[in-house]
Enzyme design. Structure first.
Site, PDB file in Angstrom:
ATOM      1  N   LYS A  65       0.841  -1.207   0.000  1.00  0.00           N
ATOM      2  CA  LYS A  65       0.000   0.000   0.000  1.00  0.00           C
ATOM      3  C   LYS A  65       0.871   1.251   0.000  1.00  0.00           C
ATOM      4  CE  LYS A  65      -1.578   1.662   4.036  1.00  0.00           C
ATOM      5  NZ  LYS A  65      -1.313   3.079   4.295  1.00  0.00           N
ATOM      6  N   ASN A  66       1.891   1.259   0.855  1.00  0.00           N
ATOM      7  CA  ASN A  66       2.694   2.471   1.008  1.00  0.00           C
ATOM      8  C   ASN A  66       3.643   2.724  -0.168  1.00  0.00           C
ATOM      9  OD1 ASN A  66       1.412   3.018   3.357  1.00  0.00           O
ATOM     10  ND2 ASN A  66       3.132   2.537   4.717  1.00  0.00           N
TER      11      ASN A  66
ATOM     12  N   CYS B 145      -4.019  13.114  13.561  1.00  0.00           N
ATOM     13  CA  CYS B 145      -4.644  11.837  13.229  1.00  0.00           C
ATOM     14  C   CYS B 145      -4.481  10.924  14.405  1.00  0.00           C
ATOM     15  CB  CYS B 145      -4.045  11.251  11.960  1.00  0.00           C
ATOM     16  SG  CYS B 145      -2.475  10.491  12.251  1.00  0.00           S
TER      17      CYS B 145
ATOM     18  N   ARG C  46       1.757  14.500  13.617  1.00  0.00           N
ATOM     19  CA  ARG C  46       2.231  14.285  12.244  1.00  0.00           C
ATOM     20  C   ARG C  46       2.186  15.537  11.373  1.00  0.00           C
ATOM     21  NH1 ARG C  46      -0.363   8.648  10.265  1.00  0.00           N
ATOM     22  NH2 ARG C  46       1.507   8.395   9.027  1.00  0.00           N
TER      23      ARG C  46
ATOM     24  N   ASP D 135       5.090   0.373  12.014  1.00  0.00           N
ATOM     25  CA  ASP D 135       3.864  -0.241  11.504  1.00  0.00           C
ATOM     26  C   ASP D 135       3.708  -1.708  11.931  1.00  0.00           C
ATOM     27  OD1 ASP D 135       3.065   2.099  10.351  1.00  0.00           O
ATOM     28  OD2 ASP D 135       3.518   1.531   8.284  1.00  0.00           O
TER      29      ASP D 135
ATOM     30  N   ARG E 249      -8.438  -0.238   5.177  1.00  0.00           N
ATOM     31  CA  ARG E 249      -7.596   0.800   4.571  1.00  0.00           C
ATOM     32  C   ARG E 249      -6.311   0.196   4.017  1.00  0.00           C
ATOM     33  NH1 ARG E 249      -5.510   4.910   8.380  1.00  0.00           N
ATOM     34  NH2 ARG E 249      -4.151   5.050   6.597  1.00  0.00           N
TER      35      ARG E 249
END
Ligand code: UD1
Length: 419
Positions: free
Chosen positions: A22-23, A117, A122, A305, A397
């Site tokens: 995803k990233n 968030c 961030r 993560d 997500r």
């Protein structure tokens, strides 16, 4: 809202494939704003953040089509808009990746500030200071960043801290600047190197991506390309930790060992058998996990993560382990939820102490952010009884078909559809 029901305990066993990262997919999609020719991206995961980025690109005139292997993007002419609206940015921070390419291509861009968030404040100050170093005039007003530069010019910028999307934004901006750019203290994540590989295929001249210093020689225009996104190391790592958690045997067929060095080292030290000779990575777990302290750090350190998932694993070990979160200041939201399942964890600032072993018990828990949700699913697999994870949209997500992949590994997991 959908929920996941998990019947535990389970021993995960079998083989799965990780989707595209995803990233890595998000910046690759944003890179389509830099040219007018088609870009074909293979292995783009079908997750909610990717769909949000495709909606954002549509707003900028980039049509997209999903085929069997990936996504084809057709940017057409100049983007008809230069603004990334709050409605899209607030649902996905990575929308800020539109800033660099839009500014480079159009000479102006307006992107809503992402705001706070769930995992910390961030800010994007590094993105903005970097663009200023390339000659952009940046203003903040009414919650938007407005950046202008008729043509960006090469420059030198040293990041205060390695930022992944900050590095990606600056690389994309510099590809179309005049002259050469030198970026220092860059993020060294594999996703940054993957973006550079795509941009190079599009005609950009980039050296050093994946190291702390990146040099870019600007070109006048970029063209179309075909590129395969790297496998998702965080997804792969999550399933490997799942194998460790349940004393199972899990192979992630396409996982790239060189992207997961820090995790594999730790899993080996806590007593798992790791075979990374290929293809992919195979983990054989043990009921006798030993505790091991971990501190998160930018790549090649232990990924933030995977911190929440690793914490779930540490509830299984004899004795105490200390987990320090050094990348984000507020990334322990999974702790109260894990506690509802019986985990004994205390937090002091960015330091969590996990005391095990705990016999986790199934409970109703609430997902709070993407990776925190994954840790609750792993805990549910190891727990005795039924766990229901609420607010699964956080998982959606970033994890493609998580319940099917877990089912392939023998888990009893079911999605309960919301109204
Ligand atoms: C990316 C990843 C995210 C991962 C994170 C860290 C994407 C889409 N997301 O997020 O999954 O958890 O890297 O590996 O790739 N910072 C500043 N000013 C800035 C930019 C960052 O202070 O301008 C700080 C952040 O608050 C944080 C640290 O730097 O403390 C690292 O953040 P960063 O690498 O930018 O995270 P993202 O790129 O947003």
């Amino acid at each position: 809202m959908d929920r996941l029901r998990i019947e535990g305990p389970t021993r995960l066993a079998g083989s799965i494939r990780a989707g595209g990262a995803k990233n890595a997919a998000l910046p690759a999609l944003a890179a389509s704003l830099l040219c007018s020719e088609p870009i074909e991206l293979l292995s783009v995961p079908d997750v909610r953040d990717v769909r949000t980025m495709l909606r954002l690109l549509e707003h900028f005139g980039v049509a997209s089509e999903r085929g069997a292997e990936g996504v084809t993007l057709r940017p057409g002419g100049e983007p008809p808009a230069d603004d990334a609206p709050y409605e899209l940015v607030k649902t996905m921070r990575a929308s800020v990746l539109a800033l660099g390419p839009l500014l480079a291509r159009l000479g102006h861009a307006r992107v809503s500030l992402p705001g706070g968030c769930a995992i910390g404040v961030r800010p994007i100050d590094q993105h903005l200071a970097g663009l200023e170093a390339l000659g952009a005039h940046v203003e903040l007003e009414h919650g938007y960043v407005t950046a202008r530069a008729p043509r960006l010019r090469g420059g030198c910028y040293r990041f205060d801290m390695p930022t992944v999307t900050g590095t990606e934004n600056l690389i994309m901006a510099a590809t179309l600047a005049t002259g050469s750019t030198r970026l220092e203290n860059c993020a060294r994540e594999p996703e940054v190197a993957d973006l550079a590989a795509l941009l190079s295929r599009m005609g950009a001249r980039i050296e050093g991506a994946g190291t702390a210093t990146i040099e870019i020689e600007g070109v006048d225009s970029l063209g179309g390309a075909r590129h395969r996104i790297i496998p998702d190391r965080i997804e792969a790592g999550t399933y490997l930790i799942g194998g460790a958690m349940t004393a199972g045997e899990v192979r992630v067929e396409n996982a790239e060992p060189s992207h997961l060095g820090a995790l594999l080292e730790v899993l080996d030290e806590v007593g798992c058998q790791i075979d990374a000779a290929g293809p992919g990575i195979c983990l054989v777990g043990t009921p006798e996990i030993t505790s091991r302290d971990v501190a998160t750090a930018p790549h090649p350190g232990f990924p933030t993560d995977l911190q929440a998932q690793y914490m779930a694993l540490m509830t299984r070990t004899r004795g105490a382990s200390i987990i320090r979160e050094t990348v984000f200041e507020n990334r322990f939201q999974h702790v109260p939820e894990l506690a509802r399942m019986g985990a004994e964890i205390s937090i002091e600032g960015g330091r969590a102490e996990v005391r095990g072993p705990t016999e986790l018990s199934g409970a109703n828990v609430m997902a709070t952010d993407l990776r925190a949700s994954a840790s609750l699913v792993l805990a549910g697999l190891a727990a005795v009884g039924t766990t229901v994870v609420d607010r699964v949209y956080h998982l959606d997500r970033g994890y493609e078909a998580m319940e099917s992949k877990l089912q392939l590994l023998g888990a009893r997991v079911e999605r309960l559809r919301g109204d």
